[in-house]
Design an enzyme around this catalytic site. Structure first.
Site, short mmCIF file in Angstrom:
data_model
loop_
_atom_site.label_atom_id
_atom_site.label_comp_id
_atom_site.label_asym_id
_atom_site.label_seq_id
_atom_site.Cartn_x
_atom_site.Cartn_y
_atom_site.Cartn_z
N SER A 14 -52.17 2.49 -8.51
CA SER A 14 -51.92 3.45 -7.44
C SER A 14 -52.54 3.03 -6.11
O SER A 14 -52.28 3.65 -5.08
CB SER A 14 -52.43 4.84 -7.83
N GLY A 15 -53.37 1.99 -6.12
CA GLY A 15 -53.97 1.50 -4.89
C GLY A 15 -53.03 0.57 -4.15
O GLY A 15 -51.93 0.26 -4.60
N TYR A 16 -53.49 0.10 -3.00
CA TYR A 16 -52.64 -0.77 -2.18
C TYR A 16 -52.41 -2.14 -2.83
O TYR A 16 -51.30 -2.66 -2.82
CB TYR A 16 -53.26 -0.96 -0.79
N ALA A 17 -53.45 -2.73 -3.41
CA ALA A 17 -53.30 -4.05 -4.03
C ALA A 17 -52.39 -3.97 -5.26
O ALA A 17 -51.48 -4.78 -5.42
CB ALA A 17 -54.67 -4.61 -4.42
N CYS A 151 -59.25 -11.71 0.57
CA CYS A 151 -58.34 -11.85 1.71
C CYS A 151 -58.99 -12.57 2.89
O CYS A 151 -58.42 -13.53 3.43
CB CYS A 151 -57.79 -10.49 2.12
N ASN A 315 -52.97 -9.40 4.55
CA ASN A 315 -54.08 -9.28 3.61
C ASN A 315 -53.67 -8.77 2.24
O ASN A 315 -54.32 -9.06 1.23
CB ASN A 315 -55.18 -8.36 4.18
#
Length: 348
Positions: A14-17, A151, A315
């Site tokens: 559920s996170g960005y990564a 990143c 990133n």
């Protein structure tokens, strides 16, 4: 090579990564995502959290306790979480890709110095391949434990590596400054990510002691003093890094060009950007949103021997999920470019 797809389970999706890895994996010719976990979003459709994936998948989040076996386990958890549960995940899949910093460093003392606590599983350090194909392509072939590179570290390492590998820098301090998009801080809200505090702000948030310094020092040839400073920007995605270094007496633009061509001439995701005219003479992260490219530029100050290196990445892609996919492609013997063909947008 088998045409059968490998099953993938994303832990912490559920996170960005994790969401970015999912986006790329859904378009990958050799991967089939079968599970995505999230403690806070369990039972919700993935597209409720990642609306850009509407119509691309019918998957729903599940809790990590419900994780089933898969060919590949991708860990997109907060730092220090994967290491505490690594034996649990090893029982679920033969190949594990970790997007956090938990297994990037080889020395537990260095880890403790930069992360402020002992490593939860020091016996694991040294068993993982650092997920940077430009440096570790041969080590990655057949690898079953991949620690995705950081990143900011990626932007620094890729810019400096050719010159350091060829011994082309004078023995002086190297100073790197990174302008970093807000998504690098993750999906969890904080005071610094609150819109009235972040919007329009340029804020130095890590002038010294950045954790990615340890990665860059570990991975780069030679033992030059390396100094990293990070500045938050109003952009959501992207890192633009400028690096101050010095070349030997008598060096010119042509020598720097030759160094990059010698080392990166065949790299599929490295582009040298140095144009004589126009507004796009140097790397610009805006042009890299969603792509796995690292654009590198440079300019020489012939009076002082100083060379200013510039690198730009997204990133979340080249700095995280895309680099992980690229590393996985190498490990599995697939085309290194598989699933990473997006060329970016202009204008955005």
């Amino acid at each position: 090579m088998s045409t059968e797809k490998k099953t993938v389970a994303i832990v912490g999706g559920s996170g960005y990564a994790g969401g970015e890895f999912l986006r790329l994996a859904l378009g990958h010719p050799h991967l089939e995502v079968t599970q995505v976990t999230s403690e806070r979003s369990a039972k919700l459709p993935v597209s409720m959290v990642h609306p850009n994936l509407r119509g691309a998948t019918n998957l729903k989040f599940r809790k990590a306790a419900e994780l089933e076996e898969a060919d590949i386990i991708v860990l997109a958890l907060p730092h220090n979480s994967a290491a505490k549960r690594i034996t649990e995940f090893e029982a679920k899949g033969k190949v594990i890709v970790d997007l956090s910093a938990d297994f990037r460093l080889k020395d537990p003392e260095v880890y403790e110095r930069f992360y402020g606590e002992p490593h939860p599983a020091p016996e694991q350090l040294g068993q993982w391949v650092y997920g940077n194909p430009e440096l570790h392509r041969e080590d990655l072939r057949g690898a079953t434990r991949i620690a995705c590179a950081g990143c900011f570290a990626t932007s620094v390492i890729l810019a400096l590596y050719p010159l350091l590998r060829l011994g082309a820098l004078a023995p002086k301090d190297i100073i790197a400054t990174g302008l970093v998009g807000s998504s690098a801080a993750g999906a969890s809200a904080s005071e610094s990510s609150h819109h009235p505090e972040r919007a329009g702000s340029l804020r130095v948030y890590k002038p010294v002691g950045h954790r990615h310094t340890a990665e860059a020092q570990q991975e780069l040839p030679g033992k030059f003093p390396l100094h990293l400073t990070a500045i938050s920007t109003p952009r959501v995605r992207g890192i633009l890094t400028t690096i101050q270094a010095w070349v030997p007496d008598g060096w010119s633009d042509k020598d720097v060009w030759s160094a990059y061509r010698e080392v990166y001439g065949q790299e599929p995701f490295i582009r040298i950007v140095k144009v004589a005219k126009g507004i796009h003479r140097y790397p610009d992260p805006m042009l890299l949103d969603g792509t796995n490219f690292c654009d590198i530029g440079f300019e020489m100050d012939v009076d002082t021997g100083r060379v200013v290196l510039m690198s730009a990445i997204d990133n979340l892609v080249k700095g995280t999920a895309g680099h992980a996919i690229q590393s996985l492609n190498v490990a599995q013997g697939w085309d290194e470019r598989a699933g990473l063909g997006f060329l970016g947008l202009h204008p955005t």
